[in-house]
Design a protein around this motif. Sequence first.
Motif, PDB file in Angstrom:
ATOM      1  N   UNK A 208      28.958  12.096 -30.772  1.00 26.73           N
ATOM      2  CA  UNK A 208      28.931  13.471 -31.274  1.00 26.73           C
ATOM      3  C   UNK A 208      28.420  14.425 -30.205  1.00 26.73           C
ATOM      4  N   UNK A 209      27.558  13.913 -29.322  1.00 27.93           N
ATOM      5  CA  UNK A 209      26.989  14.703 -28.228  1.00 27.93           C
ATOM      6  C   UNK A 209      27.661  14.406 -26.902  1.00 27.93           C
ATOM      7  N   UNK A 210      28.004  13.136 -26.681  1.00 28.99           N
ATOM      8  CA  UNK A 210      28.552  12.696 -25.402  1.00 28.99           C
ATOM      9  C   UNK A 210      29.810  11.860 -25.636  1.00 28.99           C
ATOM     10  N   UNK A 211      30.980  12.493 -25.735  1.00 29.45           N
ATOM     11  CA  UNK A 211      32.227  11.758 -26.006  1.00 29.45           C
ATOM     12  C   UNK A 211      32.569  10.724 -24.938  1.00 29.45           C
ATOM     13  N   UNK A 212      31.970  10.810 -23.743  1.00 26.88           N
ATOM     14  CA  UNK A 212      32.293   9.863 -22.674  1.00 26.88           C
ATOM     15  C   UNK A 212      31.824   8.448 -22.993  1.00 26.88           C
ATOM     16  N   UNK A 213      31.028   8.274 -24.043  1.00 30.51           N
ATOM     17  CA  UNK A 213      30.512   6.951 -24.389  1.00 30.51           C
ATOM     18  C   UNK A 213      31.532   6.102 -25.142  1.00 30.51           C
ATOM     19  N   UNK A 214      32.711   6.637 -25.380  1.00 32.72           N
ATOM     20  CA  UNK A 214      33.785   5.875 -26.018  1.00 32.72           C
ATOM     21  C   UNK A 214      35.111   6.324 -25.422  1.00 32.72           C
ATOM     22  N   UNK A 215      36.150   5.486 -25.505  1.00 26.37           N
ATOM     23  CA  UNK A 215      37.475   5.915 -25.039  1.00 26.37           C
ATOM     24  C   UNK A 215      37.947   7.147 -25.807  1.00 26.37           C
ATOM     25  N   UNK A 216      38.870   7.857 -25.237  1.00 29.51           N
ATOM     26  CA  UNK A 216      39.402   9.071 -25.871  1.00 29.51           C
ATOM     27  C   UNK A 216      39.913   8.763 -27.277  1.00 29.51           C
ATOM     28  N   UNK A 217      39.523   9.584 -28.233  1.00 30.92           N
ATOM     29  CA  UNK A 217      39.962   9.418 -29.606  1.00 30.92           C
ATOM     30  C   UNK A 217      39.164   8.402 -30.396  1.00 30.92           C
ATOM     31  N   UNK A 218      38.127   7.823 -29.770  1.00 32.08           N
ATOM     32  CA  UNK A 218      37.321   6.791 -30.423  1.00 32.08           C
ATOM     33  C   UNK A 218      35.876   7.265 -30.583  1.00 32.08           C
ATOM     34  N   UNK A 219      35.114   6.514 -31.359  1.00 31.76           N
ATOM     35  CA  UNK A 219      33.693   6.805 -31.572  1.00 31.76           C
ATOM     36  C   UNK A 219      32.865   5.558 -31.312  1.00 31.76           C
ATOM     37  N   UNK A 220      31.618   5.787 -30.899  1.00 27.83           N
ATOM     38  CA  UNK A 220      30.634   4.706 -30.749  1.00 27.83           C
ATOM     39  C   UNK A 220      29.499   4.942 -31.737  1.00 27.83           C
ATOM     40  N   UNK A 221      29.039   3.874 -32.367  1.00 32.72           N
ATOM     41  CA  UNK A 221      27.968   3.951 -33.359  1.00 32.72           C
ATOM     42  C   UNK A 221      26.996   2.797 -33.173  1.00 32.72           C
TER      43      UNK A 221
END
Length: 344
Positions: A208-221
């Motif tokens: 939510x703050x740093x999209x670079x932590x997941x591939x484009x179009x994906x999320x990390x949790x």
Amino acid sequence: MLKVGPDLIRLGGYRSVYQAVSRFIKDPRLRVVLSFHPLLVGGNPFTTTSVYNLIGFLEHHWGVHFAMGGTGRLVDGLVGLIKGQGNHIRYGAGVEEILLDGRWACGVRLQGGETIRADIVVSNACSASTYRTLLPAHARRRWTNRKIDRARYSMSLFVWYFGTKKRYEDVPHHQILLGPRYRGLLRDIFKSHHLAKDFSLYLHRPTATDPSLAPAGCDAFYVLSPVPHLDGPTDWRSMAEPYRRSIEQALERTVLPGLSDQVISSRLMTPLDFRDQLSSLKGAAFGLEPVLTQSAWFRPHNRSEDIENLFLVGAGTHPGAGLPGVLTTAKILDKVVPDAQTFA
């Protein structure tokens, strides 16, 4: 500690966090919201000293910060600092024993048998584990086996790291999902050491703050559930996956619809990992529980009380757990560790 003693009494430091909040707040829901913060450092709001209400104040006053690139960027920065000063880091080298010359630390023996001599030794392991497993009992006067065994320990954690092949744009960076019980659940975790069927969760979405932590179009949790430490009867080898599934179903019903079809990466961390991978006694995620008699001066000191030239850093020593607290222990070492010329 003596200097601030009168203020601790005047401000009600002998009360628990929940008791202090309840003096001013009547709504039971608001009492929960304003008292859960000790769980962030391994404490039970019903037994942790109200001094830890400072957590809520500090977060409100100074804000909550995030290192772009994740916590690993902090590690990279520390590694760069250490190597930049001409030092070396050994990875995958478990320590079996802290070597002593009388009552003086003089190095370590690694699990493979290699010995490394040193003028000082700094342990960032769990303080209880450092004293209980890395030092002989005869060398310890304050932190004896009996004292360590009788100490109170924090809860442990069940952590599920996962990635999704879609983004959940409405989910914030930090989110807490409270279960149906509060006092009863905490009693199960801290007193009965019983793994309950219900839970309260902390959901972390750093993308939510740093999209670079997941591939484009994906999320990390990651989602975190406080659970009992290993004094309880739970067999995590058989319970880990069923417990994960129950958390997945709860998230799917509430804030992450369709989650089970979107997960593309998954990793679990249980109390066994805290014990076996992180050398934390009883698998306690935060070491000693932060009750009044195990806080501040009463915690294991940064300069060992038992062994000369042995220093402690990390969650198990002063001032305590939580990322800001852990980094502060390192700043304290800068003041208490002797300068290099002392050993010249």
